[in-house]
Scaffold this active site. Structure first.
Site, PDB file in Angstrom:
ATOM      1  N   ASP A  23      -2.860 -19.571 -12.015  1.00  0.00           N
ATOM      2  CA  ASP A  23      -2.635 -18.121 -11.956  1.00  0.00           C
ATOM      3  C   ASP A  23      -3.612 -17.564 -10.918  1.00  0.00           C
ATOM      4  O   ASP A  23      -4.831 -17.701 -11.083  1.00  0.00           O
ATOM      5  CB  ASP A  23      -2.919 -17.547 -13.356  1.00  0.00           C
ATOM      6  CG  ASP A  23      -2.664 -16.044 -13.433  1.00  0.00           C
ATOM      7  OD1 ASP A  23      -2.741 -15.360 -12.394  1.00  0.00           O
ATOM      8  OD2 ASP A  23      -2.413 -15.562 -14.546  1.00  0.00           O
TER       9      ASP A  23
ATOM     10  N   LYS B  52      -0.548  -2.882  -2.168  1.00  0.00           N
ATOM     11  CA  LYS B  52      -0.080  -3.361  -0.859  1.00  0.00           C
ATOM     12  C   LYS B  52      -0.792  -2.644   0.292  1.00  0.00           C
ATOM     13  O   LYS B  52      -0.955  -3.226   1.369  1.00  0.00           O
ATOM     14  CB  LYS B  52       1.444  -3.228  -0.760  1.00  0.00           C
ATOM     15  CG  LYS B  52       2.179  -4.202  -1.679  1.00  0.00           C
ATOM     16  CD  LYS B  52       1.855  -5.658  -1.303  1.00  0.00           C
ATOM     17  CE  LYS B  52       2.589  -6.683  -2.134  1.00  0.00           C
ATOM     18  NZ  LYS B  52       2.376  -8.067  -1.691  1.00  0.00           N
TER      19      LYS B  52
ATOM     20  N   ASN C  35       1.286 -15.166  -0.567  1.00  0.00           N
ATOM     21  CA  ASN C  35       2.567 -14.532  -0.890  1.00  0.00           C
ATOM     22  C   ASN C  35       2.695 -14.130  -2.357  1.00  0.00           C
ATOM     23  O   ASN C  35       3.414 -13.182  -2.676  1.00  0.00           O
ATOM     24  CB  ASN C  35       3.689 -15.526  -0.506  1.00  0.00           C
ATOM     25  CG  ASN C  35       5.019 -15.174  -1.122  1.00  0.00           C
ATOM     26  OD1 ASN C  35       5.662 -14.214  -0.716  1.00  0.00           O
ATOM     27  ND2 ASN C  35       5.441 -15.936  -2.131  1.00  0.00           N
TER      28      ASN C  35
ATOM     29  N   TYR D 172       1.553  -0.118  -7.325  1.00  0.00           N
ATOM     30  CA  TYR D 172       2.081  -1.202  -6.476  1.00  0.00           C
ATOM     31  C   TYR D 172       1.798  -0.874  -5.014  1.00  0.00           C
ATOM     32  O   TYR D 172       1.312  -1.730  -4.256  1.00  0.00           O
ATOM     33  CB  TYR D 172       3.585  -1.409  -6.717  1.00  0.00           C
ATOM     34  CG  TYR D 172       4.149  -2.487  -5.801  1.00  0.00           C
ATOM     35  CD1 TYR D 172       3.743  -3.819  -5.934  1.00  0.00           C
ATOM     36  CD2 TYR D 172       5.052  -2.169  -4.786  1.00  0.00           C
ATOM     37  CE1 TYR D 172       4.228  -4.806  -5.080  1.00  0.00           C
ATOM     38  CE2 TYR D 172       5.533  -3.149  -3.936  1.00  0.00           C
ATOM     39  CZ  TYR D 172       5.121  -4.466  -4.084  1.00  0.00           C
ATOM     40  OH  TYR D 172       5.591  -5.447  -3.224  1.00  0.00           O
TER      41      TYR D 172
END
Ligand code: NDP
Ligand code: 8X3
Length: 251
Positions: free
Chosen positions: A58, A155, A85, A151
């Site tokens: 993880d 990013k 990724n 989120y």
């Protein structure tokens, strides 16, 4: 000379498509993810065409990351290409209704996970005075949208880390690059909507979304430029999407 690529989040979507394309191009692979059955299945399939090893861990668990990377067999220890990724969105809510566990998951996986993996691999790239790190950001890291809050923040952080890594690693001859996709049809929305497959499907209806293979193709293009060429930042939308919020669903 055969290159070795280390791909996080190889069990699905963009990571998996990248692993498949790299395998066809005879790149030696270290494939990572949490789902053991998928890792085993990938290893069985892709080892027919290239050398493959898998690591189950993880990315959000610092000790697991470091132990897994230390456990790599000798012939896979020298990583030429790191594809950061692994990541997902968890939930889609206003800031006032957001679930704190979802916030933790996104920041722990998308940001801290990327850092933990990079921290374990960068020293060996520095020692080699060469290497390539590709960070998978998102258009959500360039422009926020309603309900995207944490989120998007995760990013935006990937975008900032990508730029920072390029500055800090410049003197070590390491290439650092980010790819920021718009809507790609993968398991991403299944995860965001916590297994509500019907809701997830609606995200990609009425237009032609990007496919994981489109992003894999771009990643492969980026890593195969001559060493003096570094594509530092690449934003890719499906044709139907013009921004985070402008999507033509009447194609
Ligand atoms: P998928 O859900 O299909 O794949 C996500 C991958 O990340 C899986 O292989 C999963 O493996 C892995 N992963 C998730 N959490 C962890 C964790 N805690 N530890 C280790 N591995 C983990 O989604 P995508 O392929 O779409 O997503 C890949 C990347 O692309 C993500 O960073 C995402 O943010 C980004 N992206 C996606 C877009 C999209 O529209 N789909 C657009 C822009 C960017 P496992 O569950 O086995 O651990
Ligand atoms: C994934 C694309 O638009 O769902 O990063 O945030 S979006």
């Amino acid at each position: 000379m055969t290159k070795t690529a280390f791909i996080t989040g190889a069990t699905s979507g963009i990571g998996r498509a990248t692993a498949e394309l790299f395998a066809k191009n005879k790149i030696r692979l270290v494939l990572c993810g949490r789902r053991k059955n998928r890792l085993e299945q990938l290893e069985e399939e892709l080892s027919k065409i290239t050398e493959v090893t898998t690591l189950q861990f993880d990315v959000a668990k610092r000790e697991e990351v470091s132990a897994a990377i230390k456990s790599l067999p000798e012939n896979f220890k020298n990583i030429d290409i790191l594809i950061n990724n692994a990541g997902n969105a968890h939930g889609l809510s206003t800031i006032q209704d957001g679930n704190i566990d979802d916030w933790d998951a996104m920041l722990d996986i998308n940001v801290k996970g990327l850092l933990y993996v990079s921290k374990a691999i960068i020293p060996q790239m520095i020692a080699n005075n060469s290497g390539f790190i590709i960070n998978i950001g998102s258009t959500a890291g360039k422009e926020v949208y309603t309900n995207g809050n944490v989120y998007c923040a995760s990013k935006f952080a990937v975008n900032a880390l990508n730029k920072s890594m390029r500055l800090d690693l410049n003197e070590h001859n390491i290439r650092v690059s980010a790819i920021h996709p718009g809507l790609v049809e993968t398991e991403f929305s299944d995860v965001r909507f916590k297994g509500d497959i019907e809701r997830a499907k609606t995200v990609y209806q009425g237009f032609k979304p990007l496919q994981a293979e489109d992003i894999a193709d771009i990643i492969h293009f980026v890593i195969t430029r001559p060493y003096h060429v570094n594509i530092e930042d690449l934003v890719v939308y499906p044709t139907a999407q013009a921004s985070a919020t402008i999507l033509n669903k009447n194609q």
